[in-house]
Design a protein around this motif. Structure first.
Motif, mmCIF file in Angstrom:
data_model
loop_
_atom_site.group_PDB
_atom_site.id
_atom_site.type_symbol
_atom_site.label_atom_id
_atom_site.label_comp_id
_atom_site.label_asym_id
_atom_site.label_seq_id
_atom_site.Cartn_x
_atom_site.Cartn_y
_atom_site.Cartn_z
ATOM 1 N N VAL A 459 -8.847 -8.865 -16.060
ATOM 2 C CA VAL A 459 -10.032 -8.178 -16.588
ATOM 3 C C VAL A 459 -10.828 -7.530 -15.459
ATOM 4 C CG1 VAL A 459 -12.223 -8.518 -17.788
ATOM 5 C CG2 VAL A 459 -10.165 -9.664 -18.619
ATOM 6 N N ALA A 462 -9.033 -4.377 -14.336
ATOM 7 C CA ALA A 462 -9.135 -3.291 -15.315
ATOM 8 C C ALA A 462 -10.520 -2.642 -15.269
ATOM 9 C CB ALA A 462 -8.843 -3.832 -16.717
ATOM 10 N N ILE A 765 -9.829 -6.598 -22.400
ATOM 11 C CA ILE A 765 -9.758 -5.287 -21.746
ATOM 12 C C ILE A 765 -9.811 -4.176 -22.786
ATOM 13 C CG2 ILE A 765 -8.247 -3.759 -20.434
ATOM 14 C CD1 ILE A 765 -7.271 -6.247 -18.919
ATOM 15 N N TYR A 768 -13.287 -3.705 -24.023
ATOM 16 C CA TYR A 768 -14.139 -3.041 -23.027
ATOM 17 C C TYR A 768 -13.814 -1.554 -22.959
ATOM 18 C CZ TYR A 768 -15.778 -1.513 -18.466
ATOM 19 O OH TYR A 768 -16.372 -0.810 -17.457
ATOM 20 N N GLY A 779 -5.027 1.750 -15.270
ATOM 21 C CA GLY A 779 -5.484 0.556 -15.986
ATOM 22 C C GLY A 779 -4.370 -0.255 -16.605
#
Length: 816
Positions: A459, A462, A765, A768, A779
């Motif tokens: 996380v 990312a 992720i 988000y 990513g």
């Protein structure tokens, strides 16, 4: 348990720690690191929940949303006339209005002697101080607010201005007015979303007459912050509905064109809502404008996520100790068997384990508090928050209590193993081996450690990569040579601002200066207007005022047609218009280039229209962050903005120094606001960058704890399987094969941790990144990189004992 027996257990615990210094160091160090990170992250979460918690119950703020605007964010402002409407409603105990002494984009500075200090000032109606429960150190607040020359300062502001809180009667100068300090306020009991340094009443000489008139009458419908105090049992929804009905009947709400009302599709042109001040800090989607910035806010999901990470770090540290304590119990079987033979009961054995665990956790808590004290300034700067209560007596007591609870919880499993030791087998030379269930439990703990470390690391990667991608995304121009200077007055109407602009342009090394409504990438000053093609439907566009050399200075070329040019266009000419592609399509042109040379009608607030001629299509410029779709924008020639852009090939520090040297000649009683253009763009992602750094710290600690867990597990594995390793060697196994035997177990646990942790991380992720309209190409590699990093850390932690297993001599192992 008697106090004497408890003291004996604790002394025994200390002797046990001293007898195994390296294991004790690993146990105490791991717990201390985990407790320090837990304290810092939980302190941040506690700060978030403490914002406005000191305010009286029943306080609400009126919010509004202009649904006719191109972008329709909520603002915690509403027409000031609603305060009188609300005060007459049943269930409303009081209403107050406040506006900034000067717009936040402009700022306010006060001079005391030779000292010029920025102040965040508010103009308030009577009753505001009582509504918020403000108390004076010196003076009478209400009497001070009634005086034309009176001003109320906070204690902190008085110290900045006069170096003393005993400031009543002292004089200061602001905006050309001399004011007398008539009261000094005690500090508020906690952080708030309504910060201020100074208060004045509407009668103050520093308040502009138009603002005074509007606050007292509300005739123009101008917005301010409207606070309401509701009586117990009053429904906020019913009050909001009554205020909405009042707004719907305002004259301004009746002047909307039919096409605007049709576009609203039944929504209110100006929508109202009531929000509790207790929850205002978590209203993170508020918009900013020229008068007010939204201020510091927090996403409740992200705060809850950081709280969960803090608990996970604490659990990892506890699991690490449980693994170490379990191994220690297996090594102390003979000692435990002798104690049982001599009469020790099961509860005595369990109490001993609990005393040892609590001794370790208390020592770790003290060390963790020391680490927290050392890291607190850097952590507060990283979080961009003031965290004064993190080292208070209450916090220390809470951390000690946490250490005791953690010690008791961590003692359960080792105590269970110790109670199950069988003296007959141990003392007869047949020590109990670890049961399959116990071994499985310790492996599960290690898998959970690896899963958490892997998930948090994924996380963090990312978010960090997405933030870096967003901050470095091409804004449509090169921000490198550009410096922004915000002036306190509109250039068009201010000789001082024009003089500063000319002085800057005349400096050696300065390539030019342009004026604009606001900086690219910032939305502190936005204007929405309705445009339409003749006979067509109206379209709400963002309007950006720029000088005739704006596009030239920024090095921006037209996507079609031409842009404003100082050789062809004069400043403040209302006729030419430049659109971006989104605006052209919204006006009904299938291709943006089709708008060139066309006439569109500009509709003002009063419903009157004026023609504009489209001369060009601007390329994409990032006035918004990557969380927003590109807005439809119309550029107009106007010098009514207050943002100067200075272009220079000189080092940024030299341009900054040059602007600061010239500033006092134009604005001696104001403080300069100077920024790099790139910094303005990066500010859109400042919270994301802070979150990424916080998670990176948590991921580093989680990886360290997981490494310690793998180290302990591999050490016990080599000890438990020593005879098996010898037999393999006697049957011809090479050292490499023996090493792989040890590493294989760790690698398997890492893969199991990936299966447990990566799906959860992927969901986090995805949630988000759902807020972004563009995503970083890198990513997709965040989770594989987290898996690789965690696996490498785990294998590195197990490598030492794999090496020892490879080098063990069969004869020595069999003798042991």
């Amino acid at each position: 348990m008697s106090a004497r027996l408890a003291g004996q257990f604790f002394r025994t615990g200390w002797r046990t720690l001293a007898a195994n210094p390296w294991q004790s160091l690993v146990a105490v160090g791991g717990l201390a690191l985990g407790l320090a990170v837990f304290a810092l992250l939980s302190g941040f979460v506690r700060h978030a929940w403490s914002v406005n918690a000191h305010l009286p119950d029943g306080l609400y703020i009126v919010k509004q949303r202009d649904n006719t605007a191109p972008q329709a964010p909520w603002f915690d402002q509403a027409p000031m006339a609603l305060a009188r409407t609300a005060a007459a409603l049943p269930g409303v105990a009081g209403a107050a209005v406040l506006v900034p002494l000067r717009p936040e984009m402009k700022g306010l500075a006060a001079r005391a002697g030779d000292r010029l200090v920025p102040l965040q000032g508010l103009t308030v109606l009577p009753g505001f101080a009582g509504m918020l429960g403000l108390r004076a150190v010196n003076g009478d607040v209400e009497a001070a607010l009634a005086r034309p020359d009176g001003i109320v300062l906070t204690r902190a502001a008085a110290l900045r201005l006069f170096d003393t809180a005993d400031a009543v009667g002292r004089m200061l100068r602001a905006e050309g007015q001399v004011l007398r300090v008539a009261a000094v306020l005690e500090p508020q009991e906690g952080p708030t979303t309504l910060p201020f340094d100074a208060l004045t009443g509407v009668a103050s000489a520093i308040v502009e007459p138009a603002i005074r008139e509007e606050m007292l009458t509300g005739r123009q419908g101008w917005p301010g912050k409207v606070l309401l105090r509701l009586r117990p049992g009053t429904s906020p929804e019913s009050v909001a509905a009554a205020l909405q009905a009042a707004v719907d009947h305002l004259p301004g709400m009746q002047r909307h064109a039919p096409d605007v009302l049709a576009r609203l599709a039944g929504r209110k042109p100006l929508e109202l809502a009531l929000a509790s001040l207790r929850d205002a800090y978590f209203d993170h989607e508020l918009g900013s404008n020229f008068l007010w910035s939204a201020g510091q806010r927090a996403n409740p999901a992200l705060v809850a996520g950081l709280g969960a990470v803090a608990l996970l770090i604490l659990a990892l540290a506890g699991a690490n100790y449980v693994n170490l304590a379990a191994v220690r119990v297996l090594r102390r079987q003979r000692e435990l068997a002798v104690r049982k033979v001599l009469g020790a009961r099961a509860r005595d054995i369990a109490a001993q384990c609990a005393a040892e665990a609590v001794t370790v956790t208390l020592a770790a808590t003290v060390l963790g508090l020391l680490l927290e004290w050392l890291a607190q300034p850097a952590f507060a700067a990283l979080a961009a928050r003031e965290l004064p209560g993190m080292l208070s007596a209450g916090h220390v007591a809470a951390m000690l209590a946490t250490g005791i609870v953690l010690g008791c919880a961590a003692a359960v499993y080792p105590a269970w193993l110790a109670v199950r030791v069988r003296p007959d087998r141990v003392l007869s030379g047949k020590p109990d081996t670890e049961s399959s269930g116990a071994a499985r439990t310790r492996r599960v703990l290690t898998v959970l450690q690896l899963a958490v470390a892997m998930g948090v690391a994924g996380v963090a990667l990312a978010i960090a990569w997405q933030t870096r991608y967003a901050a470095q995304a091409a804004p449509g121009f090169d921000p490198g040579p550009l410096t922004l200077v915000d002036v306190p007055e509109q250039v068009r109407f201010s000789e001082k601002a024009r003089g500063l602009m000319a002085a800057l342009a005349a400096q050696p090394g300065i390539d030019g200066v342009a004026v604009s409504l606001d900086a690219v990438g910032r939305s502190e000053d936005t204007i929405g207007r309705t445009f339409q093609r003749p006979g067509g439907q109206g379209a709400a566009l963002d309007v950006r005022w720029v000088g005739n050399n704006f596009f030239t200075l920024y090095g921006i070329r037209a996507a079609a047609g031409r842009l404003f040019d100082p050789r062809l266009d004069r400043d403040d000419d209302p006729a030419p218009l430049v659109l971006n592609a989104e605006a052209a399509r919204l006006l009904g042109f299938r291709e943006p280039a089709q708008a060139l040379g066309q006439t569109v009608l500009f509709r003002d607030w009063d419903g009157k229209t004026a023609p504009r001629r489209v001369i060009g299509i601007a390329p994409p410029l990032r006035f918004q962050s990557l969380r927003e779709q590109p807005r439809p924008i119309a550029f107009e020639l106007s010098t009514a903005g207050a943002t100067l852009t200075v272009r220079s090939s000189l080092p940024p520090a030299e341009v900054d120094a040059m602007a600061r040297r010239l500033w006092p000649r134009a604005f001696p009683d104001a403080l300069p606001r100077i920024h790099r253009a790139g910094d303005i763009l990066a500010l859109n992602y400042a919270d994301d960058a802070r979150l990424a750094r916080l998670l990176a710290i948590a991921a580093g600690v989680a990886l360290a704890l997981a490494a310690a867990g793998c180290y302990t597990l591999s050490a016990h594995t080599v000890q438990r399987r020593a005879k098996e390793i010898v037999l393999r060697k006697l049957h011809g196994a090479t050292g490499g094969a023996v090493g792989l035997l040890v590493l294989r177990e760790t690698g398997t646990l890492a893969l199991l941790g990936a299966f447990a942790g990566l799906p959860v991380a992927a969901l986090v992720i995805e949630r988000y990144l759902a807020g972004y309209v563009e995503r970083a190409p890198a990513g997709q590699w965040a989770l594989p990189c987290a898996l690789a990093a965690t696996a490498l850390v785990a294998l590195a932690a197990a490598a030492r004992h794999a090496w020892l297993a490879m080098r063990v001599a069969p004869a020595q192992a069999l003798r042991g």
